[in-house]
Write an enzyme that holds these catalytic residues in place. Structure first.
Site, PDB file in Angstrom:
ATOM      1  N   ASP A  83      46.099  33.195  -9.045  1.00 26.62           N
ATOM      2  CA  ASP A  83      46.045  33.193  -7.649  1.00 26.62           C
ATOM      3  C   ASP A  83      47.255  32.146  -7.127  1.00 26.62           C
ATOM      4  OD1 ASP A  83      45.068  33.318  -5.055  1.00 26.62           O
ATOM      5  OD2 ASP A  83      43.949  31.380  -5.187  1.00 26.62           O
TER       6      ASP A  83
ATOM      7  N   ASP B 155      47.964  30.008  -3.681  1.00 22.54           N
ATOM      8  CA  ASP B 155      47.252  28.786  -2.847  1.00 22.54           C
ATOM      9  C   ASP B 155      46.108  28.087  -3.614  1.00 22.54           C
ATOM     10  OD1 ASP B 155      48.664  28.756   0.238  1.00 22.54           O
ATOM     11  OD2 ASP B 155      48.620  30.622  -0.802  1.00 22.54           O
TER      12      ASP B 155
END
Length: 416
Positions: free
Chosen positions: A153, A155
C-alpha cells in the site's frame, strides 16, 4: 434498542478483527491467573523470572493450539469442506490461509522484543497479536516456499498519510534489496491517477533510486510496477522516461474476469455511489466536495479542513451498504474506503490489483506473494480484500514496514 446502542455496536464490530479478538480472549486467561496485585518493586527478581517463565509457557501453548487449529482449517479447505473446520465454528469470519502460520515460534520471537510475558498489569494487546501474526506469516512464507512478489500500500505503509516517498526514506534500500534478490515489487495504491507524472511525484525517491542504481540489472529494475486506483491503472518502470514510468494498456494485464466488467455497469455503480456520497455530505454537513473520476468517485475536504473519523466512517458504511444492496453492486466488485480525510468508492478492489500484479509477472502464486498494508478492518479499509489474493502483513506505520522487511531478510538469511 436505543440509538446509542446501535451506533456503538456498529462502530465496535466494523473496527475489530475477529480472529485477533478471539486470540486476545484466549491469552487473557493465563494473564489473569499469573498477574499479581503488587508492585514489581516489592517482588524478588527470582520470583519475577519464575512468573514470567510460567506465563511464557502458557502463552506459547495457546499459540501452538491456535496454530494447529489453523492447520486443520487449511486441510478442510484442501478437502473442499471449508465451513466444517473447528476454527470456522469458533471464528465464523475467518478466511483462507495460503500458508501455515508458525504462531508458537512467532510468539517466542516477539516476546523477546515486546516482553509480553513479563507484563503484569497490561494484558496481551491487539498490537501484540497483530505483530505475532505478521511474524508467523513471514515464517510460513519462508518455510513453505519463497517470496516472489511483495506488494505495498502507499499512504501510512511506505510514507506518512498524504506525504511522498522521498529519497531519505529508509524503506527505499529495503525495496532495492528485494529487487536485487530477484523478487518483484508492486505498489498497489488507491490513488487513481491516469497519468504517470502524478505517481512519479508520490514515489520519486524510490523510482529515482531504481533508475540510478548501478547494482540492479535492467531486468531487476523492470521488476517494479505501480497499480493505481486499487486495480484500474498499471504503470511499469521505464528507464527512458523522465518520470520513470510508462502506462500499460489494460489489454496487457486485465484478468479474464475483469474483461467482463461492462461500462454501463461501471457508470451505474458510480452514479449510485455518488448519489449516496452527496446525501451523506448533506446529512452530515461535511465540508467536502465531490470528485468523479473514470473508475472512482469520492468526497474530499475543501479549504484544508479535517473531517472527523466518525463522519468518515459513517459515510463509508452508508455508501457501502447502499451499493451492496443494489443489483449492480452484486454484479460488479467495488471498494468503499476511508482514506484518512476523504472517502472514495473504486471499481474493483485490492484483491484484483494484487492478482493483476501476479499475472503481469507470469502467474505468481498467492502463497508466494506478500501484501503489506495498514488497512485491514472489515469495513472502510481497502487492504482488507487483499487477503483473498495473497498472504498479508498488517502494519501500523512506515517504520513497521521497515522492521517487517528486515525481519523478512532475517528469516530468509538467518546468518546475517
Amino acid at each position: 434498542m436505543t440509538t446509542r446502542y446501535r451506533v456503538e455496536y456498529a462502530l465496535k464490530t466494523h473496527r475489530r478483527d475477529q480472529l485477533i479478538e478471539w486470540i486476545k480472549g484466549l491469552l487473557a486467561v493465563p494473564f489473569v491467573l499469573h498477574s499479581q496485585p503488587t508492585a514489581i518493586s516489592q517482588e524478588s527478581s527470582e520470583r519475577l523470572n519464575t512468573v514470567a517463565a510460567d506465563t511464557h509457557l502458557r502463552y506459547a501453548e495457546i499459540m501452538r493450539d491456535v496454530e494447529n487449529l489453523i492447520l486443520d482449517h487449511i486441510e478442510h479447505h484442501e478437502r473442499n469442506a471449508p465451513g466444517k473446520s473447528k476454527l470456522k465454528l469458533l471464528v465464523p469470519s475467518v478466511g483462507f490461509f495460503f500458508t501455515r502460520l508458525h504462531l508458537e515460534d512467532a510468539f517466542k520471537y516477539q516476546d523477546q522484543r515486546r516482553f509480553i510475558s513479563r507484563r503484569r498489569f497490561v494484558a496481551p494487546s491487539f498490537n501484540d497479536i497483530r505483530l505475532i501474526l505478521n511474524s508467523a506469516q513471514l515464517q510460513g512464507l519462508v518455510r513453505s516456499s519463497e517470496v516472489q512478489l511483495v506488494t505495498f500500500d502507499g499512504d501510512v505503509t511506505l510514507y506518512d498519510d498524504g506525504a511522498c516517498l522521498t529519497a531519505d526514506n529508509p524503506v527505499i534500500p529495503r525495496i532495492m534489496r528485494l529487487l536485487q534478490q530477484g523478487r518483484k515489487v508492486g505498489i498497489v495504491t488507491a490513488a487513481g491517477y491516469e497519468e504517470a507524472p502524478k505517481y512519479y511525484d508520490r514515489l520519486q525517491g524510490l523510482l529515482d533510486a531504481v533508475h540510478e542504481s548501478t547494482s540492479l540489472t535492467l531486468a531487476q529494475k523492470q521488476g517494479i510496477i505501480v497499480m493505481g486506483g486499487e486495480s484500474n491503472f498499471l504503470f511499469r518502470f521505464d528507464p527512458d522516461s523522465d518520470v520513470r514510468l510508462t502506462y500499460v494498456p489494460r489489454d496487457e494485464w486485465l484478468l479474464d474476469e475483469m474483461r467482463a466488467w461492462r461500462d454501463d455497469d461501471i457508470k451505474e455503480l458510480l452514479d449510485l455511489a455518488e448519489s449516496a456520497l452527496r446525501a451523506c455530505a448533506t446529512n452530515l454537513s461535511l465540508p467536502a466536495a465531490v470528485l468523479r473520476k473514470d473508475r472512482a468517485v469520492g468526497v474530499y475536504p475543501v479549504n484544508g479542513v479535517r473531517i472527523n473519523r466518525e463522519q468518515l466512517e459513517e459515510t463509508v458504511l452508508v455508501v457501502q451498504n447502499t451499493v451492496e444492496r443494489s443489483a449492480v453492486g452484486s454484479r460488479l466488485p467495488f471498494c468503499a474506503f476511508n482514506g484518512g480525510n476523504d472517502v472514495f468508492v473504486d471499481i474493483g478492489d485490492k484483491s484484483w490489483g494484487v492478482r493483476a500484479c501476479q499475472r503481469y509477472f507470469g502467474g505468481i502464486d498467492p502463497s508466494k506473494t506478500l501484501h503489506i498494508g495498514d488497512q485491514f478492518l472489515s469495513a472502510g479499509a481497502n487492504d482488507f480484500k487483499a487477503r483473498l489474493a495473497s498472504t498479508t502483513a498488517w502494519i501500523a506505520n512506515p517504520a513497521e514496514t521497515v522492521d517487517l522487511l528486515d525481519e523478512l531478510e532475517g528469516a530468509v538469511n538467518p546468518s546475517k
